[in-house]
Scaffold this motif. Sequence first.
Motif, mmCIF file in Angstrom:
data_model
loop_
_atom_site.group_PDB
_atom_site.id
_atom_site.type_symbol
_atom_site.label_atom_id
_atom_site.label_comp_id
_atom_site.label_asym_id
_atom_site.label_seq_id
_atom_site.Cartn_x
_atom_site.Cartn_y
_atom_site.Cartn_z
ATOM 1 N N PHE A 426 0.827 -1.202 0.000
ATOM 2 C CA PHE A 426 0.000 0.000 0.000
ATOM 3 C C PHE A 426 0.862 1.253 0.000
ATOM 4 O O PHE A 426 0.501 2.281 -0.554
ATOM 5 N N LEU A 431 -0.798 4.985 -0.876
ATOM 6 C CA LEU A 431 -2.081 5.242 -0.227
ATOM 7 C C LEU A 431 -1.846 5.699 1.200
ATOM 8 O O LEU A 431 -0.964 5.179 1.872
ATOM 9 N N PRO A 432 -2.595 6.692 1.668
ATOM 10 C CA PRO A 432 -2.481 7.035 3.067
ATOM 11 C C PRO A 432 -3.081 5.912 3.904
ATOM 12 O O PRO A 432 -3.948 5.209 3.388
ATOM 13 N N PRO A 433 -2.702 5.716 5.126
ATOM 14 C CA PRO A 433 -1.763 6.509 5.922
ATOM 15 C C PRO A 433 -0.328 6.003 5.841
ATOM 16 O O PRO A 433 0.386 6.103 6.823
ATOM 17 N N ALA A 465 0.039 10.872 -11.771
ATOM 18 C CA ALA A 465 -1.264 10.542 -11.183
ATOM 19 C C ALA A 465 -1.832 9.270 -11.789
ATOM 20 O O ALA A 465 -2.274 8.366 -11.076
ATOM 21 N N VAL A 469 -2.662 5.015 -10.255
ATOM 22 C CA VAL A 469 -3.811 4.127 -10.405
ATOM 23 C C VAL A 469 -3.395 2.830 -11.095
ATOM 24 O O VAL A 469 -3.770 1.740 -10.672
ATOM 25 N N LEU A 472 -1.668 0.204 -8.869
ATOM 26 C CA LEU A 472 -2.478 -0.558 -7.918
ATOM 27 C C LEU A 472 -2.808 -1.939 -8.464
ATOM 28 O O LEU A 472 -2.803 -2.935 -7.758
ATOM 29 N N ILE A 476 -1.688 -5.111 -6.238
ATOM 30 C CA ILE A 476 -2.732 -5.763 -5.458
ATOM 31 C C ILE A 476 -2.768 -7.261 -5.744
ATOM 32 O O ILE A 476 -3.293 -8.028 -4.957
ATOM 33 N N LYS A 480 -3.775 -10.091 -3.304
ATOM 34 C CA LYS A 480 -4.876 -10.978 -3.678
ATOM 35 C C LYS A 480 -4.453 -12.432 -3.479
ATOM 36 O O LYS A 480 -5.196 -13.234 -2.921
ATOM 37 N N ILE A 484 -6.749 -13.413 -0.550
ATOM 38 C CA ILE A 484 -8.050 -13.809 -1.075
ATOM 39 C C ILE A 484 -8.046 -15.254 -1.545
ATOM 40 O O ILE A 484 -8.984 -16.009 -1.291
ATOM 41 N N GLU B 141 -9.314 7.562 1.819
ATOM 42 C CA GLU B 141 -8.521 6.457 1.305
ATOM 43 C C GLU B 141 -8.461 5.301 2.303
ATOM 44 O O GLU B 141 -8.462 4.146 1.909
ATOM 45 N N VAL B 142 -8.413 5.660 3.577
ATOM 46 C CA VAL B 142 -8.317 4.626 4.608
ATOM 47 C C VAL B 142 -9.503 3.682 4.509
ATOM 48 O O VAL B 142 -9.399 2.481 4.741
ATOM 49 N N LEU B 145 -9.160 0.607 1.878
ATOM 50 C CA LEU B 145 -8.369 -0.593 2.104
ATOM 51 C C LEU B 145 -9.196 -1.721 2.717
ATOM 52 O O LEU B 145 -9.215 -2.833 2.188
ATOM 53 N N TYR B 148 -11.771 -3.170 0.192
ATOM 54 C CA TYR B 148 -11.256 -4.098 -0.819
ATOM 55 C C TYR B 148 -11.267 -5.521 -0.286
ATOM 56 O O TYR B 148 -11.730 -6.453 -0.945
ATOM 57 N N PHE B 149 -10.776 -5.669 0.926
ATOM 58 C CA PHE B 149 -10.696 -7.028 1.470
ATOM 59 C C PHE B 149 -12.063 -7.561 1.858
ATOM 60 O O PHE B 149 -12.338 -8.748 1.715
ATOM 61 N N GLY B 152 -13.427 -8.616 -1.323
ATOM 62 C CA GLY B 152 -12.588 -9.625 -1.958
ATOM 63 C C GLY B 152 -12.544 -10.956 -1.237
ATOM 64 O O GLY B 152 -12.421 -12.006 -1.873
ATOM 65 N N GLU B 160 -13.361 -11.223 -6.653
ATOM 66 C CA GLU B 160 -12.060 -10.613 -6.925
ATOM 67 C C GLU B 160 -12.202 -9.509 -7.957
ATOM 68 O O GLU B 160 -11.651 -8.425 -7.822
ATOM 69 N N ILE B 164 -11.534 -5.441 -7.097
ATOM 70 C CA ILE B 164 -10.503 -4.629 -7.749
ATOM 71 C C ILE B 164 -11.137 -3.527 -8.573
ATOM 72 O O ILE B 164 -10.607 -2.411 -8.668
ATOM 73 N N PHE B 167 -11.981 -0.779 -6.225
ATOM 74 C CA PHE B 167 -10.768 -0.125 -5.751
ATOM 75 C C PHE B 167 -10.202 0.799 -6.832
ATOM 76 O O PHE B 167 -9.876 1.967 -6.574
ATOM 77 N N LEU B 168 -10.119 0.280 -8.056
ATOM 78 C CA LEU B 168 -9.530 1.070 -9.139
ATOM 79 C C LEU B 168 -10.359 2.316 -9.438
ATOM 80 O O LEU B 168 -9.816 3.402 -9.601
ATOM 81 N N LEU B 171 -9.946 4.792 -6.589
ATOM 82 C CA LEU B 171 -8.599 5.357 -6.539
ATOM 83 C C LEU B 171 -8.401 6.363 -7.661
ATOM 84 O O LEU B 171 -7.817 7.432 -7.462
ATOM 85 N N ALA B 172 -8.915 6.025 -8.846
ATOM 86 C CA ALA B 172 -8.812 6.969 -9.964
ATOM 87 C C ALA B 172 -9.467 8.295 -9.576
ATOM 88 O O ALA B 172 -8.901 9.366 -9.790
ATOM 89 N N VAL B 175 -7.334 10.192 -6.977
ATOM 90 C CA VAL B 175 -6.117 10.818 -7.498
ATOM 91 C C VAL B 175 -6.462 12.159 -8.145
ATOM 92 O O VAL B 175 -5.747 13.155 -7.978
#
Lengths: 539, 537
Positions: A426, A431-433, A465, A469, A472, A476, A480, A484, B141-142, B145, B148-149, B152, B160, B164, B167-168, B171-172, B175
């Motif tokens: 991450f 990604l924060p934090p 930027a 993306v 990721l 990931i 995964k 997963i 953002e926190v 995370l 996702y899980f 997922g 899955e 994703i 998430f994508l 995130l896009a 950003v």
Amino acid sequence: MNDIGSLVVRLLDETTKTSVGLFAPELVLSGTIVLMLAFRVLPGLNRIPTQWVALLGAFGSFALALCQFDRLVTGEIPPTSFFTGMLMFDQLGTFFRMFLSLFLILTITLTVLTGIPDRDDAADFYTLLIGSTIGMMIMASANHLLMMFMGVEMTSVPSYAMVGFLKGRKKSSEAALKYVVYGAGAAGVMLYGISLLAGLTGTGSMPDMAQRLGMIVSQNAGIGDATVRTILLAGLMVLVGLAFKLSIFPFHFWCPDAFEGAAAEVAGFLSVASKAGAFALLVRFGLSFTSTSAAVSEVGFSFGIGLGVLAAATATFGNLSAYGQTNIKRMLAYSTIAHAGYMLMAVSALLVLAHGKQVGLDTQGEARRCIEGLIYYLFVYLFMNLGAFAIVSLIRNQIFSEEIEDYNGLATQCPVLCFGMLLCVFSLVGLPPMGGFWAKLVIFSAVFKATAVHWVMWGVLGAGAINTVFSLFYYIRILKAMYIKSRPAGARSVRYDLFPGGVFVLLICLPILGLGILPQGFTDKFHNIADALLTQIGR
Amino acid sequence: MSPEALMSWIIFTPTLFAFGLIFFDKKAEEPMRYWSLCGTAVTFLQTLLLACSFSPEDAGIQHMVKVPWIENWHINYQVGFDGISLPLVLLTSFVSLLSMMASWSIKKQVKGYLVLFLLLETGMLGVFLSLDFFLFYVFWEVMLLPMYFLIGIWGGPRREYAAIKFFLYTLAGSVLMLIAILMFYFGSAPEGQIGSFDLMQLTAMAEKGDVFSPGLQVAAFILLFIGFAIKVPCFPFHTWLPDAHVEAPTPISMILAGVLLKMGGYGIIRIAFPLCPYGAQYAAYVLVAIGVTSIIYGGFAALAQTDFKRLVAYSSVSHMGYVLLGIAVWKISESNGAAVGRDYWLMGMNGAVFQMLAHGISSPAMFFMVGVIYDRVHHRDINQFGGLSGLMPLYSGLAAGIFFAGLGLPGMCGFIGEVFVVLSAWNFSKTLAIVSASGVIITAGYILWCLQRVYLGPEYKGPHLDEIKANPLTTRETFIGATFLAFCIFFGVFPNYVFDMTGKSMEKLVQGLDTGYQNTQRLTGGVQTTQTTQKQN
């Protein structure tokens, strides 16, 4: 005769009174190498485990560098050049020497845990490791074109051998050979560039370069001027050598092969340490074009724009190539390339801001931010990338595989290692934090500022930027697989987790979180380093 | 406890409880569940306490806390609430509590699930309470995370892919938001000085009109809007939603529909509009069009679904379209740039927030109802259902009530928001108002048709009939369903509880936007003139 005598006396005086003292961290490391080799041949002493000697040396070097850094910050020792102007003793250089010896400590600890050099090879391996670290330290404090070349070569030659260290493996030897051929080529081009520059200016000293260049280039010479073109060409050639060390597109081809062939520990070392040295050098080299002459500044500015384009290309290329990888070390190699791209964005913004003439822009302050961001990124990168490679090597020791699909379902068997990987991944995405986010934010804001100077920087910012993306998607995949997917029946299991590997991994990975949540103290420090560097250059 | 401290407690109580889970034995699943339930319940009670300290007469931010976090960048740990965020905070803790109750259906890796669930709650509450742009972004953002899980690991067969994709997309969007953050940060201070991340300061600057240029406002608004529209989700950016909602486990679908979608709407109201009034007005017609398209498109898509959960997911797209529509009906007079019929716009804004709240109650309830039947028959094919009302009378009754609330039946919560929004749209554009009003018919169409196919007709003969007979509805499920239904009716009958809360803050917001736009236009002459002056320079 008398003249030469006094010269020798002065030289001896300078060397013994100042230079040797300032060079102490490197000297300690050199002494460690001698000790290790001596212990090996001397009967009785060869019982002493080499790794402890190496570790002790690394600690010694770190402690000395730390002291020097402290005394620099408090102003007890003023920044100065030493060894007759060959090396520079300042906050930037000393910080990187400290950084590198810290990294050396961590790498040696990791090799102790994973046991990658066996007893017979240990002395060789640590000699190479420490030798190349000394090279990087010289890179970080180089003040002269000659030392620049020396540093790059001293780093490279041991690295070639380290990549090929797993002697029995075909891949390893192939990787080493590729690395050597590529490295030799790049070094040759770089040397040619250095000789051009030195020939033009009559000096190899980087601080003097700008002034001399200003003398030979007429004030209103444009890009069509023959001298300016030669300078550009020489600069480009020098950059080739550095780009090779940084694995910048299109000089990155060695990187995935070398990383796949080398042991994960070595790959982790190369990915972070050689970057740190090379970036420090690149910053120094780039800023040596700072001049009152508009034409010379123009050259520096063009380099900035060019590096920005290269940075965008590198990040994009690295991330896109990482998609298809199934081997985790190869994937991390491409990710290393991408991260070199992000860091190069900071240097590009630095050069654009420092050399661009923009009314109404606080270029000094903004240039400071670029260096601050670069150092922060490298500092976080130390932890997150070493963490990832450490986890890869610890897992490899148990399941004997570095394929991502063999990581399926590991989270149930080694939760600590997988949690460490989660933090690293991450953070690598930004990604924060996590600390990676803050580092990226500082660099992006520097690039954002540079957009006011030249529109190309918008493209660079956009590329940064979008790449975040992109990245990721493949990072990931590691998580995964670990979290997963379920562990296939009959797969090798990971038996121990927390001790000692897990503790080590947590030790590396928790700072990532800390650097993300409380960046204040470090940004202050790095800010001061940047400030000191820019004041010293006289901007 | 002072409200100031209470806010931080609210944000971090779930995290503390998540830490507590580490000390439980892996096999002690029941105690861990009760422990986490305690965590969400404590959080809910704390938010109720917070609501008690709220004074509806005060339009501004109340009980603001501002502690320096990263000083040399002027980043603060800054939290506070007003009439816009408080209802959403209450909604978050409420939905979290009920989804935690619904989490008894999770059997796999319970400990990990609970930890992630609680961390998710911290992220959500943090988003609604933070007033610093940087802090907002971090919480935003926190939240990604754990989500996702949660999708997922505990999701359905295509989990899955769905995880994703979610998430994508997000995130896009974030950003883009980050770039906008930098624009405001550097735009808010003269060169050489440190900018600001303080949303309240930035809002005040935007209102003054001379700090952010029209060009910056338009560019930043587009970036911010895309970031938030992905979350809402609005029409072209909605494709992650059906996948994520369908594949997520029931409690997580509830959270997704109930809370996460509201973050998009909240972001638009709290950040995108106030920080760039000029950009927002510039894009108003497009926004309204996107809102209307979402309403109609989501409705038609829902009509076409045979998967029960997918139908509910598309109904969310449709319902959230009203939110965007209500926010964006900002009409100005061409001559002086003042808002025309500002009270209608205010009504639309109020309706939008009410709609968020109403959808935040009815939609999780619908997902829960789908989950209840899915747990028993293990499929969601509407065509295989039918005649459940005979087998599960109580369940069918609750479900019918909740679906009617989703439909927007008068007297239930869905009605108020839709009516307010459609009425206000009339002022903006009559055509679009008519189109959006006809969306109600489509909604009625898919919901009634769905009710008919699932609950009415000859008795259910499909797979796993025995499981329905063995256990028509547990007490826990009845409690969750009944609570949801009660609130659906309550807010339908007494909408003023919400409007009292939001009223003053909304008025202030609308007023500020109006002046902000006028000032920007007056002081800078709008986009066209600035561009020409730039060229001259």
